[in-house]
Structures are given as structure tokens and as C-alpha cells.
Design an enzyme around this catalytic site. Sequence first.
Site, short mmCIF file in Angstrom:
data_model
loop_
_atom_site.label_atom_id
_atom_site.label_comp_id
_atom_site.label_asym_id
_atom_site.label_seq_id
_atom_site.Cartn_x
_atom_site.Cartn_y
_atom_site.Cartn_z
N SER A 285 0.85 -1.19 0.00
CA SER A 285 0.00 0.00 0.00
C SER A 285 0.88 1.23 0.00
O SER A 285 2.10 1.15 0.12
CB SER A 285 -0.87 0.01 1.25
OG SER A 285 -0.04 0.28 2.36
N LYS A 286 0.19 2.34 -0.10
CA LYS A 286 0.89 3.62 -0.17
C LYS A 286 1.77 3.88 1.04
O LYS A 286 2.68 4.70 0.98
CB LYS A 286 -0.14 4.73 -0.30
CG LYS A 286 -0.61 4.90 -1.72
CD LYS A 286 -1.11 6.28 -1.94
CE LYS A 286 -1.21 6.58 -3.43
NZ LYS A 286 -1.54 7.95 -3.69
N ARG A 287 1.46 3.21 2.15
CA ARG A 287 2.27 3.46 3.35
C ARG A 287 3.75 3.18 3.09
O ARG A 287 4.62 3.75 3.69
CB ARG A 287 1.78 2.59 4.52
CG ARG A 287 0.75 3.28 5.38
CD ARG A 287 0.35 2.42 6.54
NE ARG A 287 -0.15 1.14 6.04
CZ ARG A 287 0.24 -0.04 6.51
NH1 ARG A 287 1.14 -0.08 7.47
NH2 ARG A 287 -0.25 -1.16 6.04
#
Length: 542
Positions: A285-287
Site C-alpha cells: 500500500s501507499k504506506r
Amino acid sequence: MLGSQQIYQTLFKRSLIFTFMGLPTCVRLAHTENEVRVRFAPSPTGFLHLGGLRTALYNFLFAKSKGGTFILRIEDTDQTRLVEGAMEQLQEDLEWAGIIPDESPLKGGKFGPYQQSKRLDLYKTAVEQLIQNGAAYHCFCTEHRLELLRKDALRRRQTPRYDNRCRHLSKEEVEDKLKSGGQQCVRLKLVPGCETYHDLVYGNITHDVVACEGDPVIFKSDGFPTYHLANVVDDHYMRITHVMRGVEWQSSTPKHLMLYKGLGWEPPEFAHLPLLMNADGTKLSKRQGDITVKHYRSDDVLPQALVNFVTFSGGGFHRDNSDQVRSLSTDQLAAEFDLGLVGVASCRVSLERLDDFNKAELARQMANETEMAALVKQFRSKVAETYKDQLELDLNEDYVRSVMQWSLQRITRLGQLAGPNFSYLWVRPPVTNISEQQAEWVSAVYEHLQATDDFTQKPLSDSLRVVAKQSKVKVMEVMHLMRMILCGRKEGPAVGEMLEMLGRETSLNRIQATLNSHQQSNTEKTSSQSAVVLQSMNLLML
Ligand code: GLU
């Protein structure tokens, strides 16, 4: 482009219909030439990310390896989640990655339109057919009632699900409600007794949807179908032979199979691709940083490097050495791709390895004259754009080429070479201030360099050592100051190497500019001192 009418005519001409308990159970579309037809069917709700890229790429490689057709279909039936420009960006990103569809919204094709919002008639006809066949029904439940059901389930710590109430309305009740014109949607009748289907990646799958959920909506009150219906209708009419998609859709497949059955159509084969995860096993994910193709593009990642990186992470290839960084062309990848080699375990993506892939691809392109020429051209315009209007911008083609070759050991992305750490390669750095004593040995360096025949690293650093010795200055100090003069930075490559890279003319110019500036400031100092003296003399004479 086929209208729904035409599609039906073709369908009935080519099909065999078997009936079972009044329902057509199997309509086989004769796939001319038994051609493999696959599709990538993104929803334009955001940017294409690594997961989507893997799905698109594997479909593309599969089609290529079988001499088949790869289709891009935009699934935009959920109008509330559309993101403006996402469809165009998706197509651009795929093209950038070299994943070129044979049929798509832009390209068109025999089975278009390739955008679901332009195929509403087909879904409407299919839903009517399902209702007629008894495989779907009108639902008149209000939002309020559904909300109460949800709340009640949550209170009882159960997963909310529709209680299938409208399934049991009589024909007359349905007609009455339809006549009174209230809000209604259409739901699929989930059939109890789960059937097993064969997933080309996961093997036999048995998922009891009835045990997990209520009858799903397939056609909404806004006149749009939901994902399930539109997906099945399009896969059928676009003659998709293999549905290859992320494993997150696996639980939808039994519903899709019920739809195929309800419509009397033969389903395609299914292959679900395991999830891509971060190296630590968390959801990709973008994390973990921006994982969109758009981001990699702007970060100077080469398309083929990203493609190879995705295949490295996603399975489907024989790998003797699991750590092997490769730079294969799309044709080579297609020749090697084997769906049977896609495993069922989640694929861990080590994002830090992307640099290795980019470097390998850079080296490959630089070794190929045609690709190198294109790379040089592209890179020269990037440098020109970055440093426009700056001093001594050097973009001589041979020079740019040699710098690019030299940089292979130092950078992973070409963009870094145009960045601030290497700006001295393209433009003159700010002049360094030097002391009187330094000016003496810097002049000596200038003379030595001017006289050095072999302007390469080793003899050049030897010259600097000689000057240090003769001028009784520490070698370190000479190297340090020369680095400042040549590149305006305290850190950088070895001074000899830098001199060789910049070449005689540029190196001497930069040293000369430092000496000139020093001399000029001396002159200014002397003249301002004389002015002070003259002023005081004038005062004395008054
Ligand atoms: N529209 C779905 C998505 O966004 C397609 C899933 C499928 O390939 O069936 O991924």
C-alpha cells in the site's frame, strides 16, 4: 462495433442451446480459431499501481505467448467512485510500460465499446433475461429497511447480509410494485449447494457464497449494473477465454458462475493471481511509499525495468537463482511466462530491488547502439531543460555519452545524473574563494595540468601530488580545494577522475575562473585601500 441486437443474432446463429428445467444451461460461443482472448478490466477509480500492473502484464504476456488477443476494458459502472482523468492515465501508463492492448477504448475493436458506461443496453437485456429465467428478481426494499437489517446484524455481532425478503414476493406483488413506480433494484438469486470450479492457479475451489452473504444486487436503481453483472456480460460478449485477475476477486467467481448459468452461457477459465505484499508481509500500500506507475515514471524508472521487477516479484517464471536481476524484453518474457508456475503463496515485493533492475536495464540499453542513441537524445533534453540559462552548459553529444557510460557505476536512475549531485558535469559551479597562499599552488596545479599529455585519472592525480609536495601543502588539502573548484562540493568522485571526466578545457576553465576571481578581488581590495588612503590625505590637506 456490435450493438446488442447484432450480438444476439450472431449468438443465436452460432450457439447450441441446451435446456434444463426450463433454463438454457449452456450456450457455447464458437471461438473462431480457438483464439485466446484475455482482458485487463480496471475501474477508473485511481492510478494504476504495482498490483494492477502485474495483472495487466500477466494477461498481456499470456495472450502474447498463445498468439492471442489482449483487451483493455474500463469498468466504470460505479459512477460514485470515478476519478476524473483516471481512465486516460491508465491507458497512458499501460502504453508507457509497453503493455499495448489489441482492443481498447482508444483503439476500438470488433467487440466494443470497451467502456462499460457505454454498454448499458447490453446489461439491461441480460438482467431482463435473468429475471425471465428465474435467476434474478426485483427488490423493493428501501435504504431504511436495509440499514435496519445492517444495524440489527451488527448488534448481534453478525456480518450484515440481505435477508432475501423480496425473493419471495408473488408475481402479482411484483407487478403491483413495479406499476406504482417505487425505487427498485435487481438481485441475483444465489443458488445453495456450492459448486466446485477449477482455478488455473489455485486448483479446485469450493466457496459457499450462500453461507456468507445474501442475494447481491446486480442492477441498481440508477440504471447501472453492478460489477458482477457487467463483468460477466462483457466477458461473454467480448469472448474472453481466460479471466486472469487478482485473488481478491476469487470469492466473486461463484456468483459469476451462477450468472453464466442463469444466462445459459459457457463460462471462461479462471486464474486468480496471488496478492502482492510488502517484504514484511503487510498489504502492499501507499504506506510503503508511492507504488503507482505514475510515480515510478516521474522518478525516472525505465518501463522495462519496472516490468522485469514485477515479473521477478509476481511468479510465473522459472528462476534458477531467486535473486537474479534480469532485463528481458517483453517478447522474451512472453516466451518464458508459464501460468502453471504462478504459485499460490502471496508474492513479497522488495521495493528496494527496483534500483537493481533499473540499473541492469540502463546497462542493457547503453550497450545497444540504437537504444543508447535514443537514451542520449532524451537525456540531453532533460539536462537542457534542467539547466537552461546557466553558465557553460555542456551538452556535446560525445561528452554526454561518455558521462552516461561513466555514471553506470554511480547511479541507478538516469535522472540522478541530471540532479544536483552531478550538476558540475553540466554547468560551472559557483566560484570558490581562495587565499593568497592557495592561489600560489592553484596556479601551479593549472600549469601542471596544462602540461599533462595524458589527461586521464592516474597521471592527473600524480600531478596533483607532485604540486602538493613541491608547494609543501598536504595532499588532502589540495584534493579538497580542487574538488571545490571543479565541482563546488566537498564530496564527490576522486579528483583525478573528475578531471578526466570534465576534460582538459573545462577543468582548466574552472581553475582559471577561480584564479581570475581571486585576482579581481585582490585588485578591488587594493583600489579600495588606495581610496581610503587618498581620502585620509585629502582630509589632512584640508
Ligand atoms: N473492475 C475490476 C477491478 O477493478 C475487475 C476485476 C476483474 O478483473 O474481474 O479490478
